[in-house]
Write a protein that holds these residues in place. Structure first.
Motif, PDB file in Angstrom:
ATOM      1  N   GLY A 127       0.792  -1.217   0.000  1.00 47.25           N
ATOM      2  CA  GLY A 127       0.000   0.000   0.000  1.00 47.25           C
ATOM      3  C   GLY A 127       0.827   1.271   0.000  1.00 47.25           C
ATOM      4  O   GLY A 127       0.387   2.296   0.548  1.00 47.25           O
ATOM      5  N   VAL A 128       1.996   1.236  -0.585  1.00 48.50           N
ATOM      6  CA  VAL A 128       2.838   2.433  -0.680  1.00 48.50           C
ATOM      7  C   VAL A 128       2.362   3.277  -1.857  1.00 48.50           C
ATOM      8  O   VAL A 128       2.211   2.784  -2.975  1.00 48.50           O
ATOM      9  N   ARG A 129       2.121   4.557  -1.615  1.00 48.24           N
ATOM     10  CA  ARG A 129       1.666   5.445  -2.676  1.00 48.24           C
ATOM     11  C   ARG A 129       2.785   5.678  -3.685  1.00 48.24           C
ATOM     12  O   ARG A 129       3.970   5.774  -3.309  1.00 48.24           O
ATOM     13  N   PRO A 130       2.494   5.811  -4.970  1.00 52.77           N
ATOM     14  CA  PRO A 130       3.525   6.091  -5.981  1.00 52.77           C
ATOM     15  C   PRO A 130       4.353   7.332  -5.657  1.00 52.77           C
ATOM     16  O   PRO A 130       5.545   7.391  -5.985  1.00 52.77           O
ATOM     17  N   ALA A 131       3.740   8.320  -4.991  1.00 51.09           N
ATOM     18  CA  ALA A 131       4.467   9.542  -4.641  1.00 51.09           C
ATOM     19  C   ALA A 131       5.597   9.270  -3.653  1.00 51.09           C
ATOM     20  O   ALA A 131       6.523  10.090  -3.514  1.00 51.09           O
ATOM     21  N   ASP A 132       5.535   8.134  -2.941  1.00 50.95           N
ATOM     22  CA  ASP A 132       6.554   7.802  -1.941  1.00 50.95           C
ATOM     23  C   ASP A 132       7.628   6.853  -2.479  1.00 50.95           C
ATOM     24  O   ASP A 132       8.426   6.317  -1.703  1.00 50.95           O
ATOM     25  N   VAL A 133       7.667   6.658  -3.785  1.00 51.98           N
ATOM     26  CA  VAL A 133       8.634   5.728  -4.398  1.00 51.98           C
ATOM     27  C   VAL A 133       9.673   6.526  -5.169  1.00 51.98           C
ATOM     28  O   VAL A 133       9.366   7.197  -6.155  1.00 51.98           O
ATOM     29  N   PHE A 134      10.917   6.435  -4.730  1.00 56.20           N
ATOM     30  CA  PHE A 134      12.030   7.159  -5.331  1.00 56.20           C
ATOM     31  C   PHE A 134      13.043   6.124  -5.829  1.00 56.20           C
ATOM     32  O   PHE A 134      13.432   5.219  -5.081  1.00 56.20           O
ATOM     33  N   VAL A 135      13.459   6.240  -7.099  1.00 58.72           N
ATOM     34  CA  VAL A 135      14.353   5.243  -7.700  1.00 58.72           C
ATOM     35  C   VAL A 135      15.598   5.919  -8.251  1.00 58.72           C
ATOM     36  O   VAL A 135      15.521   6.968  -8.901  1.00 58.72           O
ATOM     37  N   LYS A 136      16.756   5.313  -7.983  1.00 66.74           N
ATOM     38  CA  LYS A 136      18.025   5.718  -8.593  1.00 66.74           C
ATOM     39  C   LYS A 136      18.604   4.511  -9.326  1.00 66.74           C
ATOM     40  O   LYS A 136      18.769   3.448  -8.732  1.00 66.74           O
ATOM     41  N   MET A 137      18.918   4.679 -10.599  1.00 70.74           N
ATOM     42  CA  MET A 137      19.541   3.628 -11.400  1.00 70.74           C
ATOM     43  C   MET A 137      21.013   3.982 -11.594  1.00 70.74           C
ATOM     44  O   MET A 137      21.347   5.075 -12.055  1.00 70.74           O
ATOM     45  N   HIS A 138      21.885   3.060 -11.245  1.00 72.08           N
ATOM     46  CA  HIS A 138      23.323   3.305 -11.363  1.00 72.08           C
ATOM     47  C   HIS A 138      23.944   2.171 -12.169  1.00 72.08           C
ATOM     48  O   HIS A 138      23.785   0.991 -11.824  1.00 72.08           O
ATOM     49  N   VAL A 139      24.641   2.497 -13.272  1.00 72.17           N
ATOM     50  CA  VAL A 139      25.273   1.495 -14.123  1.00 72.17           C
ATOM     51  C   VAL A 139      26.776   1.546 -13.921  1.00 72.17           C
ATOM     52  O   VAL A 139      27.384   2.623 -13.937  1.00 72.17           O
ATOM     53  N   THR A 140      27.376   0.393 -13.711  1.00 71.54           N
ATOM     54  CA  THR A 140      28.817   0.290 -13.509  1.00 71.54           C
ATOM     55  C   THR A 140      29.344  -0.866 -14.344  1.00 71.54           C
ATOM     56  O   THR A 140      28.608  -1.832 -14.599  1.00 71.54           O
ATOM     57  N   PRO A 141      30.593  -0.838 -14.820  1.00 71.95           N
ATOM     58  CA  PRO A 141      31.109  -1.925 -15.660  1.00 71.95           C
ATOM     59  C   PRO A 141      31.075  -3.273 -14.944  1.00 71.95           C
ATOM     60  O   PRO A 141      31.239  -3.340 -13.718  1.00 71.95           O
ATOM     61  N   PRO A 142      30.859  -4.363 -15.681  1.00 68.73           N
ATOM     62  CA  PRO A 142      30.786  -5.699 -15.059  1.00 68.73           C
ATOM     63  C   PRO A 142      32.015  -6.050 -14.229  1.00 68.73           C
ATOM     64  O   PRO A 142      31.906  -6.777 -13.247  1.00 68.73           O
ATOM     65  N   VAL A 143      33.188  -5.534 -14.612  1.00 72.68           N
ATOM     66  CA  VAL A 143      34.398  -5.862 -13.852  1.00 72.68           C
ATOM     67  C   VAL A 143      34.328  -5.312 -12.437  1.00 72.68           C
ATOM     68  O   VAL A 143      35.077  -5.753 -11.549  1.00 72.68           O
ATOM     69  N   ASN A 144      33.420  -4.368 -12.182  1.00 73.13           N
ATOM     70  CA  ASN A 144      33.263  -3.814 -10.835  1.00 73.13           C
ATOM     71  C   ASN A 144      32.470  -4.728  -9.908  1.00 73.13           C
ATOM     72  O   ASN A 144      32.274  -4.403  -8.744  1.00 73.13           O
ATOM     73  N   PHE A 145      31.977  -5.858 -10.418  1.00 73.46           N
ATOM     74  CA  PHE A 145      31.318  -6.866  -9.592  1.00 73.46           C
ATOM     75  C   PHE A 145      32.288  -8.008  -9.319  1.00 73.46           C
ATOM     76  O   PHE A 145      33.038  -8.428 -10.202  1.00 73.46           O
ATOM     77  N   SER A 146      32.266  -8.527  -8.093  1.00 75.93           N
ATOM     78  CA  SER A 146      32.950  -9.770  -7.751  1.00 75.93           C
ATOM     79  C   SER A 146      31.988 -10.570  -6.892  1.00 75.93           C
ATOM     80  O   SER A 146      31.678 -10.172  -5.769  1.00 75.93           O
ATOM     81  N   PHE A 147      31.484 -11.676  -7.407  1.00 77.31           N
ATOM     82  CA  PHE A 147      30.431 -12.425  -6.723  1.00 77.31           C
ATOM     83  C   PHE A 147      30.970 -13.296  -5.587  1.00 77.31           C
ATOM     84  O   PHE A 147      30.255 -13.593  -4.636  1.00 77.31           O
ATOM     85  N   ALA A 148      32.229 -13.733  -5.699  1.00 75.60           N
ATOM     86  CA  ALA A 148      32.811 -14.583  -4.660  1.00 75.60           C
ATOM     87  C   ALA A 148      34.292 -14.803  -4.966  1.00 75.60           C
ATOM     88  O   ALA A 148      34.742 -14.636  -6.107  1.00 75.60           O
ATOM     89  N   ASP A 149      35.040 -15.146  -3.937  1.00 80.77           N
ATOM     90  CA  ASP A 149      36.419 -15.622  -4.065  1.00 80.77           C
ATOM     91  C   ASP A 149      37.389 -14.582  -4.615  1.00 80.77           C
ATOM     92  O   ASP A 149      38.485 -14.920  -5.083  1.00 80.77           O
ATOM     93  N   GLY A 150      37.011 -13.301  -4.606  1.00 85.13           N
ATOM     94  CA  GLY A 150      37.896 -12.271  -5.098  1.00 85.13           C
ATOM     95  C   GLY A 150      38.109 -12.284  -6.593  1.00 85.13           C
ATOM     96  O   GLY A 150      39.094 -11.751  -7.102  1.00 85.13           O
ATOM     97  N   VAL A 151      37.162 -12.886  -7.330  1.00 88.87           N
ATOM     98  CA  VAL A 151      37.292 -13.037  -8.780  1.00 88.87           C
ATOM     99  C   VAL A 151      36.339 -12.062  -9.469  1.00 88.87           C
ATOM    100  O   VAL A 151      35.153 -12.008  -9.124  1.00 88.87           O
ATOM    101  N   PRO A 152      36.799 -11.274 -10.455  1.00 90.05           N
ATOM    102  CA  PRO A 152      35.888 -10.364 -11.166  1.00 90.05           C
ATOM    103  C   PRO A 152      34.771 -11.128 -11.866  1.00 90.05           C
ATOM    104  O   PRO A 152      34.969 -12.263 -12.321  1.00 90.05           O
ATOM    105  N   ALA A 153      33.611 -10.494 -11.967  1.00 89.12           N
ATOM    106  CA  ALA A 153      32.461 -11.141 -12.596  1.00 89.12           C
ATOM    107  C   ALA A 153      32.753 -11.527 -14.037  1.00 89.12           C
ATOM    108  O   ALA A 153      32.256 -12.546 -14.533  1.00 89.12           O
ATOM    109  N   THR A 154      33.552 -10.730 -14.727  1.00 90.45           N
ATOM    110  CA  THR A 154      33.878 -11.038 -16.115  1.00 90.45           C
ATOM    111  C   THR A 154      34.619 -12.361 -16.222  1.00 90.45           C
ATOM    112  O   THR A 154      34.383 -13.146 -17.139  1.00 90.45           O
ATOM    113  N   GLU A 155      35.497 -12.628 -15.270  1.00 89.05           N
ATOM    114  CA  GLU A 155      36.245 -13.896 -15.284  1.00 89.05           C
ATOM    115  C   GLU A 155      35.332 -15.058 -14.927  1.00 89.05           C
ATOM    116  O   GLU A 155      35.416 -16.137 -15.529  1.00 89.05           O
ATOM    117  N   THR A 156      34.458 -14.846 -13.950  1.00 84.61           N
ATOM    118  CA  THR A 156      33.512 -15.900 -13.570  1.00 84.61           C
ATOM    119  C   THR A 156      32.646 -16.299 -14.752  1.00 84.61           C
ATOM    120  O   THR A 156      32.432 -17.484 -15.020  1.00 84.61           O
TER     121      THR A 156
END
Length: 305
Positions: A127-156
């Protein structure tokens, strides 16, 4: 927060999901969600908010349903500061900020769909009103993700692509030198033939000295795989035990040389041996085209009897 909330049931009923032009890149990344709101909401409320944004990401932005990563931050009064009338409003104490960090810009159409589905879901429940919904979209290169083990997402993702090509040969036309070295390493350190088999050209030829009982020429991926099964796996007619250890791989312009140590015990003689072998793999166009085995055949024949 459970993975089987109302949002997943609705997503399951959806007929399609938005896809990016490059499926390989799409699978490299996933949106990560931060949710900020004032403290004091019940656990059920938070779970519903979590489900609402997850469904919106799947239905509107094209996220894979299993890619669910969220952090919910609750703030004391005075710690979440916002203008109640800036370009919308009026905003209430139910105000929520959704920050979506993604490794892929999915385009304006997908973002519009996400905003629409998110506000609809939140309006329906909790029941949250649309007026109370604030969204920020942020795009960063895939290499900036590391899902586990200190390995870049691109390598995974590159490793996952290799694993898929091993299961479904022919899904890749050519391989890098580093990928081929890794395939040889897996072959001789763990008898993992999946990756290298996918890299063999259809007319690949393996040459083993004919003085050995199992010597000769073996053509194509199937005969290559069968050769290893007959010689190295438990139940071999030749050896009671057989293990290889890769010392190193030497790289040259058009071939790779694997220097290995073989430790084995003959099935009929019971004799053990430790011998040094060299495998020379010829490469053309990012695929293996042949392999020549240079073996200590005298030690092998003595062990086999």
């Amino acid at each position: 927060m459970g993975e089987t909330g109302p949002c997943l049931r609705r997503v399951g009923a959806s007929s399609t999901r938005r896809r990016h032009a490059d499926p390989a890149l799409e699978r490299t990344v996933m949106p990560f969600v931060n949710i900020d709101l004032l403290r004091g909401k019940a656990p059920e409320y938070l779970e519903t908010v979590s489900d609402a944004v997850h469904e919106a990401l799947v239905e509107g932005l094209g996220m894979f349903a299993e890619d669910r990563f969220q952090i919910i931050n609750q703030h004391a009064p005075g710690e979440l500061v916002f203008n109640r009338h800036f370009r919308g409003g009026p905003r209430s104490d139910d105000f929520i900020v959704f920050t979506i960090t993604d490794g892929l810009d999915r385009g304006e159409e997908a973002k519009r769909a996400f905003y629409s589905v998110l506000t609809r879901n939140l309006s329906e429940n909790p029941g949250v009103r649309p007026a109370d919904v604030f969204v920020k979209m942020h795009v960063t290169p895939p290499v900036n993700f590391s899902f586990a083990d200190g390995v870049p997402a691109t390598e995974t993702t590159a490793r996952e692509a290799l694993d898929r090509s091993a299961v479904v040969p022919g899904t890749r036309d050519a391989y890098t030198r580093a990928e081929m070295v890794e395939a040889i390493t897996r072959l001789f350190r763990g008898n993992d033939r999946g990756r290298i088999v996918s890299m063999l050209r259809d007319d690949f030829v393996l040459k083993m000295p004919t003085s050995m009982p199992y010597g000769g020429e073996f053509r194509g991926a199937r005969e290559f795989d069968d050769y290893f099964k007959r010689v190295t796996e438990q139940g071999s007619e030749y050896y009671e035990s057989f293990a290889t250890d890769l010392r190193h791989v030497i790289e040259a312009d058009d071939h790779l040389i694997a220097e290995i140590t073989i430790t084995a015990k003959g099935r009929t003689t019971g004799q053990s041996m430790e011998a040094e072998n060299a495998w020379v793999f010829d490469i053309t166009g990012g695929n293996f085209v042949s392999a020549q085995i240079y073996a200590d055949t005298a030690a092998g024949i003595k062990t086999l009897g």
